[in-house]
Scaffold this motif. Structure first.
Motif, PDB file in Angstrom:
ATOM      1  N   ARG A  86      -3.151  -0.631  -1.515  1.00 25.68           N
ATOM      2  CA  ARG A  86      -1.703  -0.862  -1.546  1.00 25.68           C
ATOM      3  C   ARG A  86      -1.341  -1.955  -2.553  1.00 25.68           C
ATOM      4  N   GLN A 127      -3.000  -2.571  -5.303  1.00 19.77           N
ATOM      5  CA  GLN A 127      -3.118  -1.943  -6.612  1.00 19.77           C
ATOM      6  C   GLN A 127      -1.918  -1.042  -6.897  1.00 19.77           C
ATOM      7  N   ASP A 128      -1.481  -0.279  -5.884  1.00 15.94           N
ATOM      8  CA  ASP A 128      -0.316   0.590  -6.065  1.00 15.94           C
ATOM      9  C   ASP A 128       0.928  -0.236  -6.374  1.00 15.94           C
ATOM     10  N   HIS A 129       1.073  -1.357  -5.668  1.00 17.93           N
ATOM     11  CA  HIS A 129       2.226  -2.219  -5.888  1.00 17.93           C
ATOM     12  C   HIS A 129       2.208  -2.786  -7.305  1.00 17.93           C
ATOM     13  N   LYS A 179       5.322   8.907  -7.594  1.00 23.38           N
ATOM     14  CA  LYS A 179       4.869   7.598  -8.055  1.00 23.38           C
ATOM     15  C   LYS A 179       4.734   7.547  -9.571  1.00 23.38           C
ATOM     16  N   THR A 230       4.504   1.927  -1.969  1.00 21.40           N
ATOM     17  CA  THR A 230       3.661   1.239  -2.938  1.00 21.40           C
ATOM     18  C   THR A 230       3.860  -0.269  -2.891  1.00 21.40           C
TER      19      THR A 230
END
Length: 263
Positions: A38, A40-42, A68, A205
């Motif tokens: 999460r 990394q996604d952010h 995304k 994210t």
């Protein structure tokens, strides 16, 4: 003194410990990987939202559906402005205000919700600038439809006419007489003295409650592993003390502790 470890009871305890510790460590590591994912996604979503401001705008229909990979990217669409709504309770730069949302009727027959800007204070129709007339071409960041809980969106009810709690087709379907895109756009440059609304990271994210739940579960699983080890040593110590006391005659042995069978 440690021959009791070979008894069936202690075999069961040892097998449980040998299975429980790796399981707790595995679950803790898995929850930690979920948290790191999460994060990394952010980070990727934030970088995409920033870089998306400088890339060439693409036609709207080629960037749908929003995911995304497309959220925050610059798009362009043409049409005529129609109904205008206010979205109250939105914060920008630490101040509370409202979005001015105008529906852009495109050549496809569907309408695109366009956030033309933000104004401070309570939502007031009289303060919202009227949209430009005639055919217009808008350019801005593509955003996914909101749901209650996303980006601070609340499930408000009882709003005055001309206001909506969320920017989504589900919220707008009863307020406008035509089909809607399942997306919205925030303009690069706000209209008529309003402040531009920056693009936000797509839902799922961010470092939200779920992300920190994963981090909390990580700690819990490692605590469980430590607790299993602690209890095993505690049981071992008690058994050793019992065996020592039994050898000194301070406690009855197993035969003496067994209840007498009456004849």
């Amino acid at each position: 003194m440690y021959r009791f470890l070979l008894t069936s009871r202690w075999w069961g305890i040892n097998v449980f410990v040998l299975l429980a510790i790796p399981f707790c460590v595995f679950m803790g590591s898995w929850q930690l990987s979920r948290f790191e994912g999460r994060v990394q996604d952010h980070r990727a979503a934030t970088e995409q939202a920033v870089s998306g401001r400088h890339e060439a705008a693409r036609p709207l229909d080629g960037m749908l559906p929003v995911d995304k990979g497309t959220s925050g990217r610059r798009v362009t669409a043409s049409g005529r402005y129609g109904e205008q709504l206010l979205v109250p309770g939105r914060e920008l730069d630490g101040r509370r205000g409202f979005y001015v949302l105008t529906l852009l009727r495109t050549d496809s027959g569907r309408a695109l919700p366009v956030v033309r800007g933000w104004l401070p204070g309570p939502a007031d129709t009289a303060r919202a600038p009227a949209p430009p007339t005639g055919r217009v071409t808008v350019t801005g960041a593509l955003q996914a439809s909101e749901t209650p809980g996303d980006n601070g969106v609340g499930a408000q009810s009882g709003l005055p006419a001309g206001q909506t709690p969320a920017i989504s087709s589900a919220s707008l379907v009863n307020l406008v007489p035509y089909k809607l895109y399942d997306a919205w756009v925030t303009l690069d440059e706000a209209d008529a003295g309003m402040k531009a609304v920056p693009a936000t990271a797509p839902s799922g994210t961010g470092l939200d409650l779920k992300a920190f739940q994963n981090l909390g579960y990580t700690g819990e699983w490692f605590v469980f592993a430590g607790f299993v080890v602690f209890m095993w040593f505690r049981l071992l110590r008690r058994e050793i003390e019992f065996q020592r006391d039994a050898a000194l005659g301070l406690v009855p042995d197993e035969a003496e502790r067994a209840p007498a069978v009456s004849g």
